[in-house]
Design a protein around this motif. Sequence first.
Motif, mmCIF file in Angstrom:
data_model
loop_
_atom_site.group_PDB
_atom_site.id
_atom_site.type_symbol
_atom_site.label_atom_id
_atom_site.label_comp_id
_atom_site.label_asym_id
_atom_site.label_seq_id
_atom_site.Cartn_x
_atom_site.Cartn_y
_atom_site.Cartn_z
ATOM 1 N N LEU A 271 0.835 -1.211 0.000
ATOM 2 C CA LEU A 271 0.000 0.000 0.000
ATOM 3 C C LEU A 271 0.866 1.256 0.000
ATOM 4 O O LEU A 271 0.504 2.274 -0.618
ATOM 5 N N ALA A 272 2.002 1.198 0.687
ATOM 6 C CA ALA A 272 2.925 2.343 0.650
ATOM 7 C C ALA A 272 3.393 2.571 -0.786
ATOM 8 O O ALA A 272 3.458 3.713 -1.263
ATOM 9 N N ALA A 273 3.682 1.478 -1.500
ATOM 10 C CA ALA A 273 4.111 1.611 -2.896
ATOM 11 C C ALA A 273 2.992 2.215 -3.743
ATOM 12 O O ALA A 273 3.244 3.041 -4.633
ATOM 13 N N SER A 274 1.741 1.818 -3.469
ATOM 14 C CA SER A 274 0.599 2.389 -4.215
ATOM 15 C C SER A 274 0.538 3.903 -4.067
ATOM 16 O O SER A 274 0.122 4.608 -4.984
ATOM 17 N N MET A 275 0.901 4.389 -2.856
ATOM 18 C CA MET A 275 0.800 5.841 -2.591
ATOM 19 C C MET A 275 2.094 6.567 -2.926
ATOM 20 O O MET A 275 2.161 7.786 -2.829
ATOM 21 N N GLY A 276 3.155 5.811 -3.236
ATOM 22 C CA GLY A 276 4.452 6.456 -3.471
ATOM 23 C C GLY A 276 5.078 6.967 -2.183
ATOM 24 O O GLY A 276 5.820 7.945 -2.183
ATOM 25 N N GLY A 277 4.795 6.293 -1.069
ATOM 26 C CA GLY A 277 5.398 6.682 0.211
ATOM 27 C C GLY A 277 4.435 6.434 1.357
ATOM 28 O O GLY A 277 3.273 6.065 1.133
ATOM 29 N N ILE A 278 4.942 6.619 2.563
ATOM 30 C CA ILE A 278 4.086 6.423 3.742
ATOM 31 C C ILE A 278 4.608 7.299 4.883
ATOM 32 O O ILE A 278 5.812 7.349 5.132
ATOM 33 N N ASP A 279 3.672 7.995 5.534
ATOM 34 C CA ASP A 279 4.025 8.837 6.688
ATOM 35 C C ASP A 279 3.588 8.210 7.998
ATOM 36 O O ASP A 279 4.148 8.523 9.045
ATOM 37 N N GLY A 280 2.559 7.371 7.939
ATOM 38 C CA GLY A 280 2.057 6.827 9.199
ATOM 39 C C GLY A 280 1.203 5.598 9.016
ATOM 40 O O GLY A 280 0.751 5.281 7.906
ATOM 41 N N LEU A 281 1.012 4.910 10.149
ATOM 42 C CA LEU A 281 0.228 3.678 10.182
ATOM 43 C C LEU A 281 -0.764 3.812 11.334
ATOM 44 O O LEU A 281 -0.392 4.245 12.427
ATOM 45 N N VAL A 282 -2.027 3.469 11.069
ATOM 46 C CA VAL A 282 -3.050 3.543 12.120
ATOM 47 C C VAL A 282 -3.658 2.163 12.309
ATOM 48 O O VAL A 282 -4.047 1.504 11.335
ATOM 49 N N PHE A 283 -3.738 1.714 13.569
ATOM 50 C CA PHE A 283 -4.382 0.442 13.901
ATOM 51 C C PHE A 283 -5.783 0.731 14.425
ATOM 52 O O PHE A 283 -5.968 1.621 15.266
ATOM 53 N N THR A 284 -6.756 -0.086 13.963
ATOM 54 C CA THR A 284 -8.107 0.080 14.497
ATOM 55 C C THR A 284 -8.852 -1.255 14.487
ATOM 56 O O THR A 284 -8.332 -2.260 14.017
ATOM 57 N N ALA A 285 -10.071 -1.258 15.048
ATOM 58 C CA ALA A 285 -10.977 -2.424 15.193
ATOM 59 C C ALA A 285 -10.467 -3.360 16.301
ATOM 60 O O ALA A 285 -9.406 -3.111 16.889
ATOM 61 N N GLY A 286 -11.221 -4.424 16.571
ATOM 62 C CA GLY A 286 -11.019 -5.261 17.760
ATOM 63 C C GLY A 286 -9.570 -5.649 18.026
ATOM 64 O O GLY A 286 -9.056 -5.441 19.132
ATOM 65 N N ILE A 287 -8.886 -6.203 17.022
ATOM 66 C CA ILE A 287 -7.497 -6.619 17.213
ATOM 67 C C ILE A 287 -6.578 -5.397 17.199
ATOM 68 O O ILE A 287 -5.695 -5.251 18.052
ATOM 69 N N GLY A 288 -6.805 -4.503 16.257
ATOM 70 C CA GLY A 288 -5.957 -3.316 16.136
ATOM 71 C C GLY A 288 -5.984 -2.438 17.374
ATOM 72 O O GLY A 288 -4.977 -1.841 17.752
ATOM 73 N N GLU A 289 -7.157 -2.369 18.036
ATOM 74 C CA GLU A 289 -7.281 -1.487 19.205
ATOM 75 C C GLU A 289 -6.821 -2.158 20.504
ATOM 76 O O GLU A 289 -6.462 -1.464 21.455
ATOM 77 N N ASN A 290 -6.861 -3.507 20.528
ATOM 78 C CA ASN A 290 -6.638 -4.200 21.812
ATOM 79 C C ASN A 290 -5.422 -5.107 21.887
ATOM 80 O O ASN A 290 -4.947 -5.397 22.979
ATOM 81 N N ALA A 291 -4.966 -5.616 20.753
ATOM 82 C CA ALA A 291 -3.920 -6.640 20.790
ATOM 83 C C ALA A 291 -2.541 -5.984 20.660
ATOM 84 O O ALA A 291 -1.981 -5.856 19.565
ATOM 85 N N ALA A 292 -1.983 -5.577 21.811
ATOM 86 C CA ALA A 292 -0.688 -4.872 21.813
ATOM 87 C C ALA A 292 0.417 -5.740 21.227
ATOM 88 O O ALA A 292 1.336 -5.239 20.565
ATOM 89 N N GLY A 293 0.345 -7.053 21.450
ATOM 90 C CA GLY A 293 1.380 -7.963 20.951
ATOM 91 C C GLY A 293 1.401 -8.020 19.428
ATOM 92 O O GLY A 293 2.466 -8.078 18.804
ATOM 93 N N ILE A 294 0.228 -8.016 18.818
ATOM 94 C CA ILE A 294 0.151 -8.018 17.342
ATOM 95 C C ILE A 294 0.717 -6.701 16.819
ATOM 96 O O ILE A 294 1.518 -6.677 15.868
ATOM 97 N N ARG A 295 0.328 -5.589 17.436
ATOM 98 C CA ARG A 295 0.842 -4.279 16.981
ATOM 99 C C ARG A 295 2.361 -4.240 17.099
ATOM 100 O O ARG A 295 3.056 -3.752 16.200
ATOM 101 N N ARG A 296 2.885 -4.744 18.221
ATOM 102 C CA ARG A 296 4.337 -4.721 18.409
ATOM 103 C C ARG A 296 5.032 -5.488 17.287
ATOM 104 O O ARG A 296 5.990 -5.004 16.677
ATOM 105 N N ARG A 297 4.504 -6.662 16.967
ATOM 106 C CA ARG A 297 5.155 -7.477 15.942
ATOM 107 C C ARG A 297 5.049 -6.831 14.558
ATOM 108 O O ARG A 297 5.990 -6.906 13.757
#
Length: 394
Positions: A314-340
């Motif tokens: 997706l970064a390649a689709s946009m020609g770059g990336i400034d940030g990443l946002v996590f959301t929804a059940g796993i994205g908001e709660n699973a710190a271990g998944i976000r860390r990895r």
Amino acid sequence: MSKAILVLNAGSSSIKFTVFDRAGGALAVRYNGQIEGIGTRPRFKVRDGAGAVAHEDAWENPPLGRGHAHALEMLAAWLDPHLPEEGLIGVGHRVVHGGPTYSAPTVIDDGVLRDLESFVPLAPLHQPANLAGIGATLDFLPGVPNVACFDTAFHRSHPKVADIYGLPGEYYDEGVRRYGFHGLSYEYIARALPELAPELAGGKVVVAHLGNGSSMCAISAGHSVDSTMGFTALDGLPMGTRSGQIDPGVLLYLMQEKGMGAKQIEDLLYKRSGLLGISGVSNDMRNLEASDDPRAAEAIDYYVFRIVRETGALAASMGGIDGLVFTAGIGENAAGIRRRVCEGLAWLGLALDPAANAAHGPRISAPGSRLAAYVIPTDEERMIALHTLAALAG
Ligand code: ADP
């Protein structure tokens, strides 16, 4: 004039609803609830705006073959004495598919209803449930306007190259396109960025909606330019029970060598694959994290691997990336998944702040990280309520 809005999200095995009060310029939750387990053992639970349980019910033997109709009748019966006496401003419906035509929330009339019915072949598991919700509302709230809010609409800003498949053009013309889904969630996040992550609002952001259904979206200056889901909500990341991206040659193999028919393949790809299929343990991330079965670990490894891989794409689709946002059940709660995931993106210049991640953000990247990372809770129901108000005012 009434000050309440009903939001209905009628899915394949659950019906979620929220009643919002419009208080001044803000929307406050009056009630929020769901009927889960439709078709098997329905359970109904409602909470009030403070989070206290307002109602609970369950049915051991629901009427056979009337799953959605029965659930909607139970919901209507409960709502009747709980809606404001002055009635409702309107009802906002989550509709999974707006086809090639609908790129904005739309007030529902007979013509719109016919169009939505014509999109059933594009989303055979979800669109009929959405339509059942609309039909029930027309019956039990006659005269109240209904607004369809589409999961596909936010993605209609994709350039055509991101929406075509390598198939003869006539298939695109008849609707075989990469529509993308979870658009109401992505739109909510895009609108929240100026306040919660102002440095990202005008930039290039990958949003990871990681729930039971999981997808990712490339948002550039507030607009969707690409996403991991395509013609259906099967594509992209592995999900609770859905496969995610798969070589179409596998389907040919299943048909030719295993003699599998369309219904069997549909059942395999939608209900028996993804985290459940790989692990053989569960579709629920909490169960996988708690399991010591090596197959559960493998399912999590694959989930993280695909999120990291798709972030690069997706970064390649946009020609770059400034940030990443996590959301929804796993994205908001699973710190271990976000860390990895963040560790997998260290090569892009993402440095995690472990304490902020453990506290679920909002900003979880370390000061000085080239790439910013955030946790932002999504609120699709609020997005639908806002759309409903705007569509009716317009
Ligand atoms: P849906 O797509 O059904 O709306 P949700 O966004 O509610 O799904 O996400 C459900 C997923 O979130 C499940 O896999 C669940 O295990 C996961 N989840 C919820 N809370 C946690 C938690 N504390 N840790 C890990 N996973 C969680």
